[in-house]
Design a protein around this motif. Structure first.
Motif, short mmCIF file in Angstrom:
data_model
loop_
_atom_site.label_atom_id
_atom_site.label_comp_id
_atom_site.label_asym_id
_atom_site.label_seq_id
_atom_site.Cartn_x
_atom_site.Cartn_y
_atom_site.Cartn_z
N ASN A 123 0.55 -1.16 -0.01
CA ASN A 123 0.00 -0.15 0.29
C ASN A 123 0.62 1.48 -0.23
N SER A 124 2.05 1.23 0.14
CA SER A 124 3.28 2.29 0.11
C SER A 124 3.44 2.53 -2.08
N ALA A 125 3.78 4.00 -1.58
CA ALA A 125 4.50 4.06 -2.82
C ALA A 125 6.04 3.54 -3.32
N THR A 126 6.34 3.81 -1.56
CA THR A 126 7.73 3.09 -1.85
C THR A 126 7.63 1.37 -1.68
N PRO A 127 8.30 0.80 -2.57
CA PRO A 127 8.01 -0.86 -2.84
C PRO A 127 9.03 -1.35 -1.24
N PRO A 128 8.09 -2.52 -0.90
CA PRO A 128 8.92 -3.34 -0.12
C PRO A 128 10.53 -3.67 0.21
N ARG A 129 11.67 -3.10 0.79
CA ARG A 129 12.90 -3.66 0.68
C ARG A 129 13.36 -4.52 0.68
N ASP A 130 12.63 -5.31 1.13
CA ASP A 130 13.06 -7.35 1.13
C ASP A 130 12.26 -7.69 -0.92
N PRO A 131 13.62 -8.45 -1.35
CA PRO A 131 13.36 -8.33 -2.79
C PRO A 131 12.62 -9.83 -3.51
N ALA A 132 12.18 -10.36 -2.47
CA ALA A 132 11.47 -11.33 -1.86
C ALA A 132 9.74 -11.30 -1.84
N HIS A 133 9.72 -9.91 -1.70
CA HIS A 133 8.18 -10.00 -1.95
C HIS A 133 7.60 -9.93 -3.22
N ALA A 134 6.35 -10.40 -2.76
CA ALA A 134 5.05 -10.74 -4.23
C ALA A 134 5.05 -9.50 -4.56
N LYS A 152 -10.33 -3.33 -10.70
CA LYS A 152 -12.22 -2.46 -11.26
C LYS A 152 -12.47 -2.85 -12.56
N ALA A 153 -13.38 -2.69 -12.32
CA ALA A 153 -13.81 -2.25 -13.89
C ALA A 153 -13.69 -1.14 -14.44
N ASP A 154 -13.60 -0.63 -13.54
CA ASP A 154 -12.87 1.06 -14.69
C ASP A 154 -11.49 0.83 -14.88
N GLY A 155 -10.31 0.23 -14.70
CA GLY A 155 -9.15 0.09 -14.77
C GLY A 155 -8.34 -0.01 -13.71
N ASN A 156 -9.04 0.58 -12.99
CA ASN A 156 -8.15 0.72 -11.41
C ASN A 156 -7.43 -0.16 -10.78
N VAL A 157 -6.31 0.47 -10.34
CA VAL A 157 -5.59 -1.26 -10.29
C VAL A 157 -5.52 -1.35 -8.38
N ARG A 158 -6.01 -0.20 -7.93
CA ARG A 158 -5.82 -0.01 -6.19
C ARG A 158 -6.64 0.60 -5.67
N GLY A 159 -7.12 -0.07 -4.97
CA GLY A 159 -8.44 -0.33 -4.04
C GLY A 159 -8.09 0.71 -2.39
N GLY A 160 -8.30 2.40 -3.01
CA GLY A 160 -7.59 3.19 -1.91
C GLY A 160 -6.22 2.92 -2.08
N ASN A 161 -5.35 2.52 -0.92
CA ASN A 161 -3.91 2.43 -0.74
C ASN A 161 -3.59 1.22 -1.20
N ASP A 162 -4.40 0.59 -0.94
CA ASP A 162 -3.77 -0.86 -1.75
C ASP A 162 -4.61 -1.40 -2.75
N TRP A 163 -2.77 -2.19 -2.85
CA TRP A 163 -3.24 -3.53 -3.70
C TRP A 163 -3.19 -4.42 -3.47
N VAL A 164 -4.22 -5.68 -4.18
CA VAL A 164 -4.88 -6.15 -4.00
C VAL A 164 -4.95 -7.33 -4.27
N MET A 165 -4.54 -8.58 -4.40
CA MET A 165 -4.05 -10.13 -5.01
C MET A 165 -6.09 -10.50 -5.65
N ASP A 166 -5.65 -11.13 -6.31
CA ASP A 166 -7.42 -11.75 -6.93
C ASP A 166 -7.04 -12.73 -6.36
N PRO A 167 -9.00 -12.65 -6.14
CA PRO A 167 -8.63 -14.23 -5.42
C PRO A 167 -9.05 -15.04 -6.96
#
Length: 502
Positions: A123-134, A152-167
């Motif tokens: 959820n951060s603009a700064t990527p995680p430090r661990d290179p193994a993070h998915a 999202k149907a409108d093409g958005n890939v962020r829910g609020g601040n979160d990037w969310v994996m698709d079930p």
């Protein structure tokens, strides 16, 4: 946009609600669950001193279960999990918060359930430090099948601040499953808890849900259903398919966790937006089912959950919300009577209520006949703390004193037992296909010795299926033209041979 009608969705949500014969013995009395959610978005479980204070406070409130947030977004507040260790600077180098919490809580008879945000990746603009993070390999910069995010149907890939994996993405689902299994395998946790096991918010009130348009998931949907084009968010077939993907994720994770630890408690923090349903058929028209595609009614019926912890977050001093709180409690009480294998707990938003209102909600919950109560959260124990007017250290002792005073709901300690592994009878399997037939979306039935269908489910994107409430004796599993006869083994998840469906 009008919501799909309950009549269209109810048969899909009720697919698994078959009559049963030769049931496993109902679970023995479990006591009274008294829980606290301990989130990792602030102090609470990040240092040895914080954990010492947490245990002291839990004992003062006669709490017997801590829902401890060890996974926020693709990380872990622990050192031995499939997800990388958190880079939270508040955690001392090398310190394992989960290890320390388990040691100290168990010394006082307090259970620890590992609470993980199921689908959130970052959820951060700064990527995680661990290179193994998915996030690095499967976040917004990824392409093709490597791209795991829901869209999202409108093409958005962020829910609020979160990037969310698709079930609905098979690889993301497998990653999530291992996230939970690795914790159960490597730590003596008493339970695991799903949180946000659904599609994201940011939808119209009452639906339809706008998320799920990951390209890989969409291609699966078309292949499995024969549909073409891009489905409208309100298409009842698309809604039901997305609900099934979340259900498959819960089922397969529960089976995998139970295969490692049959005595572990699998539970979920479930959605209760708005008014509660009058009965099971009405669940199909709730905001829970239509906005975020979370069919937790099926999870209760089919035994995928040992404990259903409703996030019954309502303000007791607002009349409409107080009524909704009671409606969801009444619904859960009916489920408890119908499906005694699954405990029902009302989770209350103590952060939205004054202390007197929180005590009232505890009493209402117990008077409704539920198995217990949990409060969100330890860090924000009333609305004054949530508003920054007072501190947690000032308020928590007051709330604990109110709840444990003579005649108060938690006056005396109470037990809460883990699931009896001897009552587990589960089957896990996979279908195989040939040609262009997809592995996902196949109906699989479970029949008792007399031929009666006692359960139905559908395969996930990898062709996997399973049942957690299997009758004693000989049973038959069928998918398409494939059939096999077997028996469940008490106390374990039995893995079945592959089942050809063509």
């Amino acid at each position: 946009m009008p919501r799909p009608t309950a009549l269209l969705l109810a048969p899909l949500l009720l697919l698994a609600g078959c009559a049963r014969t030769d049931e496993p013995a109902p679970t023995a009395p479990r006591g009274e669950l008294r829980g606290l959610w301990v989130d990792a978005f602030g102090p609470g479980l990040k240092t040895p001193a914080e954990i010492d204070t947490l245990i002291r406070d839990a004992r003062a409130m006669n709490v017997n279960v801590l829902f401890a947030q060890i996974g926020r977004r693709g990380d872990c507040y622990c050192n031995r999990a499939a997800t990388p260790r958190t880079d939270d600077p508040a955690v001392p180098p090398g310190f394992d918060p989960l290890d320390d919490l388990l040691l100290k809580a168990h010394a006082h008879g307090i259970q620890v359930h590992a609470w993980i945000i199921t689908t959130a990746l970052w959820n951060s603009a700064t990527p995680p430090r661990d290179p193994a993070h998915a996030f690095h390999a499967h976040g917004p910069a990824a392409s093709g099948r490597d791209f795991w995010l829901t869209v999202k149907a409108d093409g958005n890939v962020r829910g609020g601040n979160d990037w969310v994996m698709d079930p609905g993405h098979p690889d993301a689902a497998a990653y999530i499953r291992e996230m939970y299994v690795s914790v159960a395998r490597n730590y003596p946790v008493d339970g695991v808890q799903f949180d946000r096991v659904r599609y994201p918010d940011y939808n119209p009130a009452g639906g339809p849900g706008q998320w799920g348009y990951n390209p890989t998931a969409l291609e699966r949907y078309r292949h499995e259903t024969g549909q073409t084009g891009t489905p409208d968010p309100a298409d009842p077939r698309w809604t039901a398919w997305r609900q099934q993907q979340v259900t498959n994720l819960v089922r397969e994770t529960a089976l995998a966790v139970k295969a490692v630890r049959p005595d572990i408690s699998v539970n979920a923090a479930t959605i209760t937006y708005g008014a509660g349903p009058a009965d099971e058929a009405a669940f199909a028209a709730t905001r829970t089912a239509l906005e975020v595609q979370q069919d937790w009614l099926t999870w209760v019926r089919e035994g995928y959950l040992d404990v259903n912890v409703m996030m019954n977050y309502k303000r007791d001093f607002v009349p409409d919300q107080a009524q909704w709180f009671d409606q969801w409690n009444a619904f859960a009480a009916r489920l408890r009577a119908a499906y005694p294998h699954a405990a029902q707990v009302s989770g209350a938003a103590i952060y939205l209520n004054d202390q007197a209102s929180s005590v009232t909600q505890v009493r209402k919950t117990l008077d409704a006949g539920l198995d217990g109560w949990a409060g969100y959260s330890y860090r924000t124990p009333d609305l004054d703390v949530n508003a920054g007017k007072r501190t947690q250290a000032q308020v928590f002792p007051e709330l604990a004193a109110r709840l444990t005073a003579p005649g108060a709901p938690f006056e005396r300690p109470a037990p809460w037992t883990k699931p009896d592994p001897r009552q587990l009878r589960a089957l896990s399997g996979r279908v195989t296909v040939s040609g262009d037939l997809p592995p996902g979306g196949h109906e699989v039935t479970l029949r008792a010795a007399d031929g009666q269908v006692v359960a139905r489910t559908r395969t996930d994107g990898a062709g996997q299926y399973g049942f957690l409430r299997v009758p004693a004796g000989t049973v038959t599993v069928q998918a398409g033209t494939g059939r096999l006869t077997t028996q469940a083994v008490p106390g374990e998840v039995r893995r079945l041979p592959d089942l050809p469906v063509n």
